[in-house]
Scaffold this motif. Structure first.
Motif, PDB file in Angstrom:
ATOM      1  N   THR A 101      92.507 -14.341  -2.394  1.00 43.07           N
ATOM      2  CA  THR A 101      92.078 -14.395  -3.800  1.00 43.07           C
ATOM      3  C   THR A 101      93.260 -14.798  -4.654  1.00 43.07           C
ATOM      4  OG1 THR A 101      92.663 -12.096  -4.109  1.00 43.07           O
ATOM      5  CG2 THR A 101      90.401 -12.556  -3.456  1.00 43.07           C
ATOM      6  N   GLU A 104      95.769 -12.182  -4.669  1.00 42.52           N
ATOM      7  CA  GLU A 104      96.448 -12.048  -3.386  1.00 42.52           C
ATOM      8  C   GLU A 104      97.457 -13.172  -3.149  1.00 42.52           C
ATOM      9  OE1 GLU A 104      92.833  -9.738  -1.038  1.00 42.52           O
ATOM     10  OE2 GLU A 104      93.021 -11.926  -0.922  1.00 42.52           O
ATOM     11  N   GLU A 107     100.318 -12.048  -4.948  1.00 40.78           N
ATOM     12  CA  GLU A 107     100.836 -10.869  -4.275  1.00 40.78           C
ATOM     13  C   GLU A 107     101.640 -11.251  -3.017  1.00 40.78           C
ATOM     14  OE1 GLU A 107      97.758  -8.443  -2.721  1.00 40.78           O
ATOM     15  OE2 GLU A 107      98.822  -6.580  -3.070  1.00 40.78           O
ATOM     16  N   MET A 108     101.099 -12.278  -2.298  1.00 40.24           N
ATOM     17  CA  MET A 108     101.755 -12.713  -1.084  1.00 40.24           C
ATOM     18  C   MET A 108     103.198 -13.132  -1.359  1.00 40.24           C
ATOM     19  SD  MET A 108     100.639 -15.720   1.500  1.00 40.24           S
ATOM     20  CE  MET A 108     100.999 -17.017   0.347  1.00 40.24           C
ATOM     21  N   ALA A 109     103.389 -13.863  -2.458  1.00 40.15           N
ATOM     22  CA  ALA A 109     104.732 -14.308  -2.820  1.00 40.15           C
ATOM     23  C   ALA A 109     105.575 -13.098  -3.217  1.00 40.15           C
ATOM     24  CB  ALA A 109     104.663 -15.304  -3.955  1.00 40.15           C
ATOM     25  N   GLU A 111     105.380 -10.176  -2.187  1.00 37.78           N
ATOM     26  CA  GLU A 111     105.750  -9.382  -1.012  1.00 37.78           C
ATOM     27  C   GLU A 111     107.039  -9.876  -0.370  1.00 37.78           C
ATOM     28  OE1 GLU A 111     103.290  -7.559   1.589  1.00 37.78           O
ATOM     29  OE2 GLU A 111     102.443  -6.651  -0.224  1.00 37.78           O
ATOM     30  N   LEU A 112     107.383 -11.131  -0.688  1.00 39.95           N
ATOM     31  CA  LEU A 112     108.520 -11.732  -0.004  1.00 39.95           C
ATOM     32  C   LEU A 112     109.865 -11.267  -0.538  1.00 39.95           C
ATOM     33  CD1 LEU A 112     107.336 -15.425   0.416  1.00 39.95           C
ATOM     34  CD2 LEU A 112     107.648 -13.745   2.219  1.00 39.95           C
ATOM     35  N   ARG A 151     102.232 -17.492  -8.788  1.00 37.44           N
ATOM     36  CA  ARG A 151     102.778 -17.238  -7.465  1.00 37.44           C
ATOM     37  C   ARG A 151     104.250 -17.661  -7.414  1.00 37.44           C
ATOM     38  NH1 ARG A 151     100.228 -20.570  -2.614  1.00 37.44           N
ATOM     39  NH2 ARG A 151     101.398 -22.216  -3.638  1.00 37.44           N
TER      40      ARG A 151
ATOM     41  N   ARG B 686      84.910 -12.971   1.327  1.00 38.72           N
ATOM     42  CA  ARG B 686      85.157 -11.558   1.610  1.00 38.72           C
ATOM     43  C   ARG B 686      84.466 -11.233   2.931  1.00 38.72           C
ATOM     44  NH1 ARG B 686      87.796  -9.273  -2.076  1.00 38.72           N
ATOM     45  NH2 ARG B 686      87.831 -10.272  -4.141  1.00 38.72           N
ATOM     46  N   PHE B 701      99.106  -6.109   3.929  1.00 41.48           N
ATOM     47  CA  PHE B 701      98.678  -7.342   3.309  1.00 41.48           C
ATOM     48  C   PHE B 701      98.369  -8.434   4.324  1.00 41.48           C
ATOM     49  CE2 PHE B 701      99.643 -11.495   1.563  1.00 41.48           C
ATOM     50  CZ  PHE B 701      98.742 -11.514   0.514  1.00 41.48           C
ATOM     51  N   PHE B 702      99.309  -8.645   5.246  1.00 42.70           N
ATOM     52  CA  PHE B 702      99.103  -9.742   6.192  1.00 42.70           C
ATOM     53  C   PHE B 702      98.003  -9.450   7.208  1.00 42.70           C
ATOM     54  CE2 PHE B 702     103.269 -10.943   4.569  1.00 42.70           C
ATOM     55  CZ  PHE B 702     102.977 -12.252   4.207  1.00 42.70           C
ATOM     56  N   ARG B 708      90.776 -11.701   7.500  1.00 42.00           N
ATOM     57  CA  ARG B 708      89.897 -12.627   6.804  1.00 42.00           C
ATOM     58  C   ARG B 708      89.871 -13.984   7.504  1.00 42.00           C
ATOM     59  NH1 ARG B 708      91.463 -12.258   0.985  1.00 42.00           N
ATOM     60  NH2 ARG B 708      90.394 -10.306   0.638  1.00 42.00           N
ATOM     61  N   LEU B 986     107.229 -21.389   0.467  1.00 41.49           N
ATOM     62  CA  LEU B 986     107.382 -20.130  -0.250  1.00 41.49           C
ATOM     63  C   LEU B 986     108.551 -19.329   0.295  1.00 41.49           C
ATOM     64  CD1 LEU B 986     103.743 -18.893  -0.760  1.00 41.49           C
ATOM     65  CD2 LEU B 986     105.382 -19.558  -2.503  1.00 41.49           C
ATOM     66  N   GLY B 987     109.101 -19.789   1.412  1.00 42.76           N
ATOM     67  CA  GLY B 987     110.283 -19.120   1.935  1.00 42.76           C
ATOM     68  C   GLY B 987     109.992 -18.172   3.077  1.00 42.76           C
ATOM     69  N   PHE B 988     108.837 -18.344   3.671  1.00 38.99           N
ATOM     70  CA  PHE B 988     108.573 -17.543   4.865  1.00 38.99           C
ATOM     71  C   PHE B 988     109.589 -17.930   5.922  1.00 38.99           C
ATOM     72  CE2 PHE B 988     104.252 -15.485   5.036  1.00 38.99           C
ATOM     73  CZ  PHE B 988     104.089 -15.427   3.679  1.00 38.99           C
ATOM     74  N   GLU B 992     108.157 -15.093  10.353  1.00 38.86           N
ATOM     75  CA  GLU B 992     107.053 -14.699   9.483  1.00 38.86           C
ATOM     76  C   GLU B 992     105.933 -15.727   9.527  1.00 38.86           C
ATOM     77  OE1 GLU B 992     109.420 -12.096   6.096  1.00 38.86           O
ATOM     78  OE2 GLU B 992     109.351 -14.280   5.977  1.00 38.86           O
TER      79      GLU B 992
END
Lengths: 233, 1078
Positions: A101, A104, A107-109, A111-112, A151, B686, B701-702, B708, B986-988, B992
């Motif tokens: 979403t 989310e 949120e994902m970013a 979390e980093l 994000r 969902r 979260f992951f 999903r 994003l820098g994963f 990760e």
């Protein structure tokens, strides 16, 4: 020393017998807190420049400094950390994770990093308070781009890099997105670099850097950046 | 345009080679599996077919109760369609092997099924050496004998109970080669009533080595082109069987009827001869009797005459004797007289002598006196003359005168005496005269007596002659009488002999007649190939894989379809824009679809071809190797039905082309304008789990993202689960097969049959003899062992499908439970009680016999049967056994129980089993022995071969896992390349990013396990049911550790694929991926 500095940065691509010089000793700098717009025609080396600045690619020659640190010599792992901690990206096609979403995705970013911004507040800031639980496919382009921006800044990056952020948006939406960048720069003091071929946007920039055939042809400070509302294209 | 089309296709292949390979590989695997398994049976059949055709396995084996002769053969060969008919001598014999140095290699005779060589039927496949060219050359069974037998001597036992050498012209053979025979295609060599009962191997010798009146059997070969076991073959042969049977019956009956007629004639002749000879004999006897009676009368007359003569002679004898007596007494009298006369004569002579003497005395006395007187006178004169004159007388003259007076007196007396003597002489002379007279009288009397005696002597001589004559008569009579007695005895003997011999002759004739009347019409037997154990088992055994061949490939094809579908879908979506442009340019939908159809079709055809070509070789080859233990008769001949290829290709194309068409069609539903625009990524949704707030909130979260994502791509999830579950189930099946087979040999020989040796003694050895030799041996070599005496019999049980050999063991040895581990469902049970039998599990299962049912066993050559109630079914893994008590045995077989076998478990490790058996056979008569260890080795080898199958299955599972995972991951990554690039931007970090992508995989793998484990259990059970062997019962089990192994194996496959995919993720160019959509 300026916040961002390119020192004779060259990038050569070799495909078979053909050598393409994407960047040819590009030299420029951007000060902290500025909203810089890099303009140029297609093939002028904009994207290469962005890739190098964003830590997605390394220059063939030359050095790139961000906040006094030479980025051009980092390892892949260091580059990943560099991207993670110091850069926020906004793309033309938003690149949201479709299965998450809007909230989310932000949120994902968040979390980093160790000290992210508050996601709820951020969502409110970008005007998506009511759309938090929607999936990207349920959002309009502007909303998606706002999400992407949220994000990008959730990580409190030193630099917000935007690649044709309005390219896929209609005029009004594009304007509202640009407005958001301006407010982020002015109100939050975030250094924003926007790469575009649309020179109309330069009017809102603090600094305008023009690329031509891989070289910086001009690096001009705009003494009177105008409000986005006043820009027409 | 064509070339442009081809170019596009090839460029597509080049650009997405991994994808192309994925389709190619899964199709190759599926087709390979399918075609391979399907080709196994045809290849096996073709192998057998070629072998049978090459060496001309008999279609029929003909037997008759009165043998078969050359005329029969000739008659049989006139049957239409028959290619060859050959007579064959066949005999089970005991032989020993003597090596080149003359040493007996193996002193316990081998039981050998000895055949005469035939040509055109049942020809031999030479493996080593050469075929016999002389009657004393032999070729042996390659399966049992090794090439170092060549040059050795095979000697047929000479004086055994089984008359091995009877009917043989040659009994010593030189081994010249090793052969295979189409008659024996599996490892079983059959049983016989010779020796230990189990045939050790077969052997072929030239026909001349036999010396029999009739062939044992005839072999017919048709040389039809029908497939073996095929309905056509069976139908054709069953119609021919009748013809052959009739022919044989005719031939044999003709011979039989001739024989009966001849025999009847012989008997009739016998009767005639008998009657004649009886009459003759009777006549002779009558004559003899008459002669005897005559002789008897004559003898009586002679007897009377002899008696009379004897009487007369006896009287004469008396007379003569009396006369002699008289004469003799007269003689005696005369003698006395004479004696008296002689005495008197002597007295007379004496008297004369005395008188003379007296006279001479008197005369000489007178003379001397006269002289004296003279002398005295002279003296006186002289004296007187001398007298002194005066004297007239003197004293001396006076004395002389006195003396002269006395002398003169004497003279007077002397004269007187002389006169007396003269008187006596006169008296004597008278007496003398009388004496002479008497003498004369005596002389006359003597003469008379002599005359009388002479007369008597004459009489005696005459008598003696008569007497001699009589004696002769008596001797003659005695002889005659003896002759008569002998004659009579002879006669009686003759009568007796006649009686017995005629009775004997009569009995013989009657018996002969009875025998002849009893002679049954000869029976003939025409046995088709379905009576050849090897031939029949081969059909069953070769079908084993066919069952598996349907399930496995179905599964693989399903996955193939899924792989193709997802791959092609991905490809079409990848080239969406291109399609849109082409459509916009005016290419027809068909033309565009054709590109993808060509693409996937090409992959499928190439994959299918490779899979087909590889599969039809690999699978039959590996499985043939496994079967090699049982059927090593020939190298595999690869064979596959065309329809397998067609079906394979159809399925392959369905999986690829059809799926492609559907997929492309679905994509094509959009307008070109839509196509040019990038396809919106699958919208996020969902999932059900989110509604369960308690769980959802607790998830990281992951984890939420992964959860999903899993449900976002349902098709991929399904494919993944099917693929990995299938792979898991295959691996579980593989390990399960290993679990099910690996321990049965150990369990069988460590826990069920705990003995090391089975030693069967000659029937002549008593129970105590057996015990003594064993204890003696134990003492001498200091061996500790445990033995049980039992009676072992080879019996059979005719089941619904097969006739099974069953080893019957009867014993009531108290020690028996130490050597037999009888268990039901893992619990020890008692030895079966009186009147019941315990049977082994496989025997029971195959015939659907349960405790309480009764079972019928056949034994002996005439197929006698016994029926007995089953006490329980015990756990047993190899071969079929029936166990009962001594009392049950005695009761059932109606004979006294006598053990013939010692089952020995050697406890001490100072001696090995075979040594023990050899030592024992040195001190007692051992009929045969077998060591459990060799059986164990044989089975272990078979079981080890089955491990090849396990490896094959696990290999296939690995291939499946790789293809599925590789393909899915590949698609997953390329489909989500923007997403991944975004994450990287994003820098994963690398880890990760990877775990973001593969976390889903891990979850899916775990989900697959949930499906795969029960599937594996079911598949394992199914496969075990399919590879069921008749004499081996597998423990259908999967050990817990095997699940661990299986899951670890699959996880390792997964990890390997992920590691490969990590590199792909690393290579993703963030900038390129994110820039735009082309």
């Amino acid at each position: 020393m300026p916040y961002i500095e390119f020192q004779k940065v060259s990038k050569r691509y070799i495909t078979g017998d053909v050598e393409l010089l994407a960047l040819d000793e590009a030299d420029f700098f951007i000060e902290k807190g500025e909203l810089a717009v890099i303009v140029g025609q297609s093939g002028a080396g904009k994207t290469t420049l962005l890739n190098i600045l964003g830590g997605m690619d390394r220059p063939t020659d030359g050095s790139v400094f961000l906040d006094g640190r030479d980025v051009s010599k980092l390892s892949n792992k260091e580059l990943a950390l560099y991207r993670r901690n110091e850069i926020g990206f906004v793309f033309q096609f938003y690149n949201l994770i479709p299965n998450l979403t809007a909230y989310e995705n932000v949120e994902m970013a968040a979390e980093l990093v160790r000290d992210p911004m508050d996601c709820d507040k951020l969502m409110a800031d970008v005007g998506l308070e009511g759309r938090k639980q929607n999936f990207p496919s349920q959002l309009s382009g502007g909303e998606q781009q706002r999400t992407a921006i949220a994000r990008a800044i959730a990580k409190r990056p030193k630099l917000l890099l935007c690649d044709e952020p309005t390219g896929a948006l209609d005029y009004q939406t594009g304007k509202s997105v640009l407005k958001l960048f301006q407010s982020l720069s002015v109100d939050k003091g975030i250094t924003v670099v926007i790469i575009t071929h649309n020179s109309a946007i330069t009017a809102m920039a603090d600094r305008v850097i023009t690329l031509k055939s891989g070289s910086v042809s001009s690096n001009i400070i705009n003494p009177n950046p105008v409000s986005v509302d006043l820009i027409e294209w | 345009m064509r070339s442009a089309f081809v170019k596009t296709v090839f460029r597509s292949i080049k650009n997405s080679f991994g994808r192309f390979i994925a389709i190619f590989a899964i199709i190759a695997l599926g087709v390979g599996f399918f075609a391979g398994l399907k080709a196994t049976r045809p290849s096996f059949l073709q192998t057998a077919q070629s072998f049978f055709e090459r060496y001309r396995l008999n279609d029929f084996r003909l037997l008759s109760t009165i043998g078969i002769d050359d005329e029969d053969i000739e008659y049989l060969s006139q049957i239409d369609g028959v290619s060859n008919v050959e007579g064959e001598y066949n005999k089970a014999v005991l032989v020993s092997r003597i090596d080149r140095a003359g040493e007996i290699e193996y002193e316990y005779p081998y039981v050998v099924d000895l055949h005469s060589l035939t040509s055109g039927v049942n020809e031999l496949s030479l493996v080593a050496g050469r075929l016999p060219s002389a009657p004393n050359e032999i070729v042996l069974d390659e399966y049992v004998c090794s090439s170092d037998w060549i040059g050795d001597t095979i000697e047929i036992s000479q004086d055994d109970e089984d008359d091995s050498s009877e009917g043989m012209a040659v009994t010593q053979f030189t081994v010249v080669g090793l052969v295979r025979s189409p008659e024996y295609i599996n490892f079983k060599r059959g049983t016989t009533d010779v020796g230990g009962g189990q045939i050790s191997f077969f052997a072929y010798v030239p026909r001349e080595a036999f010396d029999m009146d009739y062939y044992t059997q005839a072999l017919i070969y048709y040389g039809t082109n029908f497939e073996i076991y095929s309905e056509e073959y069976v139908d054709y042969m069953s119609s021919q069987q009748e013809i052959v049977e009739n022919r044989l019956e005719e031939a044999v009956n003709t011979r039989f009827n001739d024989f009966i007629l001849e025999s009847q004639e012989e008997i009739d002749d016998g009767w005639n001869e008998y009657n004649e000879s009886v009459q003759e004999a009777l006549d002779e006897l009558y004559d003899a009797r008459a002669t005897l009676d005559d002789s008897r009368l004559q003898l009586l007359d002679a007897q009377a005459q002899i008696d009379n003569a004897t009487q007369a002679l006896s009287e004469a004898d008396d007379h003569i004797a009396a006369a002699y007596e008289e004469v003799n007494s007269n003689f005696a009298l005369l003698e006395t007289q004479e004696q008296e006369l002689v005495e008197a004569g002597a007295q007379l002579s004496q008297a004369y002598v005395d008188i003379e003497t007296n006279r001479q005395e008197a005369t000489s006395n007178l003379d001397s006196l006269t002289q004296n007187a003279q002398d005295l006178n002279d003296q006186i004169e002289y004296l007187t003359s001398l007298l002194p004159e005066g004297q007239t007388t003197s004293v001396e003259i006076e004395t002389a005168n006195a003396q002269l007076v006395v002398v003169n007196d004497g003279i007077t007396q002397a004269n007187e005496a002389i006169s007396q003597i003269d008187a006596a002489q006169a008296a004597l002379d008278i007496q003398n005269a009388e004496y002479l007279e008497g003498l004369e009288e005596v002389r006359i009397a003597r003469v008379q007596l002599e005359e009388a005696r002479t007369q008597l002597d004459i009489n005696r001589t005459t008598w003696q002659n008569s007497m001699n004559e009589l004696q002769i008569s008596i001797n003659d009579y005695n002889e005659g009488y003896q002759e008569f007695v002998d004659g009579e005895q002879e006669y009686f003997d003759g009568v007796a002999e006649f009686g017995s011999s005629s009775a004997e002759a009569k009995r013989e004739l009657v018996n002969a007649q009875m025998e002849l009347d009893k002679v049954e019409e000869p029976s003939v037997f025409v046995l088709g190939r379905d009576m050849n154990q090897g031939y029949v088992s081969f059909e069953n055994d070769s079908s084993i894989v066919d069952g598996v061949a349907t399930v496995f490939p179905l599964f693989f094809f399903m996955i193939a379809a899924l792989v193709c579908s997802t791959t092609m879908q991905r490809m079409v979506s990848d080239e969406r824009t291109q399609i849109g442009i082409m459509r916009a340019l005016g290419y027809s939908e068909f033309a565009i679809i054709m590109k993808y159809v060509t693409y996937s079709g090409l992959a499928a055809i190439l994959g299918g071809t490779l899979g087909y070509l590889g599969g039809i070789r690999l699978f039959p080859y590996v499985i043939w190797e496994v079967y090699g233990m049982m059927y090593g008769f020939s190298g595999i001949v690869f064979q596959s039905d065309v329809w397998v290829l067609i079906v394979s290709m159809l399925v392959a194309l369905t999986c690829s082309v059809l799926v492609t068409i559907f997929t492309a069609k679905a994509e094509m539903a959009c307008t070109p304008a839509d196509l040019i625009r990038p396809k919106a990524p699958l919208p996020g949704k969902r999932i059900l789990l989110e509604r369960i707030a308690i769980i959802w909130r607790k998830m990281k979260f992951f984890q939420k993202v992964s959860a999903r994502n899993i449900f976002r791509f349902k098709k991929r999830m399904f494919m993944m689960i099917v693929g990995i579950a299938g792979c898991t189930s295959l691996v579980i099946t593989g390990f399960g097969i290993s679990d099910s087979i690996k321990n049965i040999v150990d369990t069988q020989y460590d826990r069920v049959l705990k003995y090391d040796l089975t030693i069967t003694f000659e029937d002549s050895i008593s129970k105590s003899g057996v015990i003594k030799s064993i204890t003696d041996l134990d003492e001498e070599y200091n061996v500790e062992e445990n033995h049980v005496l039992a009676r072992r019999e080879d019996v059979t049980h005719t089941g619904n499908d097969l006739i099974r050999d069953v080893e019957l063991i009867a014993s009531s040895d108290p020690n028996v439970s130490s050597i037999f581990g009888l268990m039901v469902d893992g619990n020890s049970v008692e030895w079966p009680s009186f009147g019941t039998v315990a049977i082994s599990s496989k025997l029971a299962d195959k015939n659907n016999i349960k405790a309480g049912d009764s079972i019928v066993f056949s034994y002996g050559d005439n197929g006698q049967t016994v029926e007995v109630q089953v006490a329980y079914v015990f756990d047993n893994y190899i071969f079929h056994y029936a166990i009962m008590s001594e009392e049950t045995y005695a009761d059932l077989f109606d004979e006294e129980y006598k053990p013939n076998t010692a089952l020995i478990s050697i406890e001490s490790d100072n001696i090995i089993d075979t040594e023990y058996a050899k030592l024992l056979s040195d001190i007692t008569d051992v009929k045969s022995w077998s060591a459990t260890s060799s059986m164990r080795d044989t089975f272990q080898a078979t079981m080890n071969q089955l491990n090849l199958v396990v490896i094959l299955i696990i290999g296939c599972a690995a291939a499946l896992a790789f293809i599925v995972l590789f393909n899915l991951d590949n698609i997953n990554i390329s489909e989500r390349i923007r997403e991944i690039a975004t994450l990287k931007v994003l820098g994963f970090s690398r880890n990760e990013t990877n775990s973001y992508v593969f976390r889903e995989n891990s979850i899916l793998v775990l989900l697959s396990f949930v499906v795969g484990i029960p599937l594996g259990i079911a598949l394992h059970a199914f496969v075990m049911a399919q590879i069921d062997m008749d004499t081996v019962s597998f423990v259908v089990q999967i050990l817990p550790i095997s699940y661990v192994y299986s899951l670890v194996t699959v996880i390792v496959f997964t990890i390997i694929v992920e590691l490969i995919m990590h590199r792909k993720i690393d290579k993703i160019d963030m900038a390129e991926s994110l820039k735009s959509i082309e």
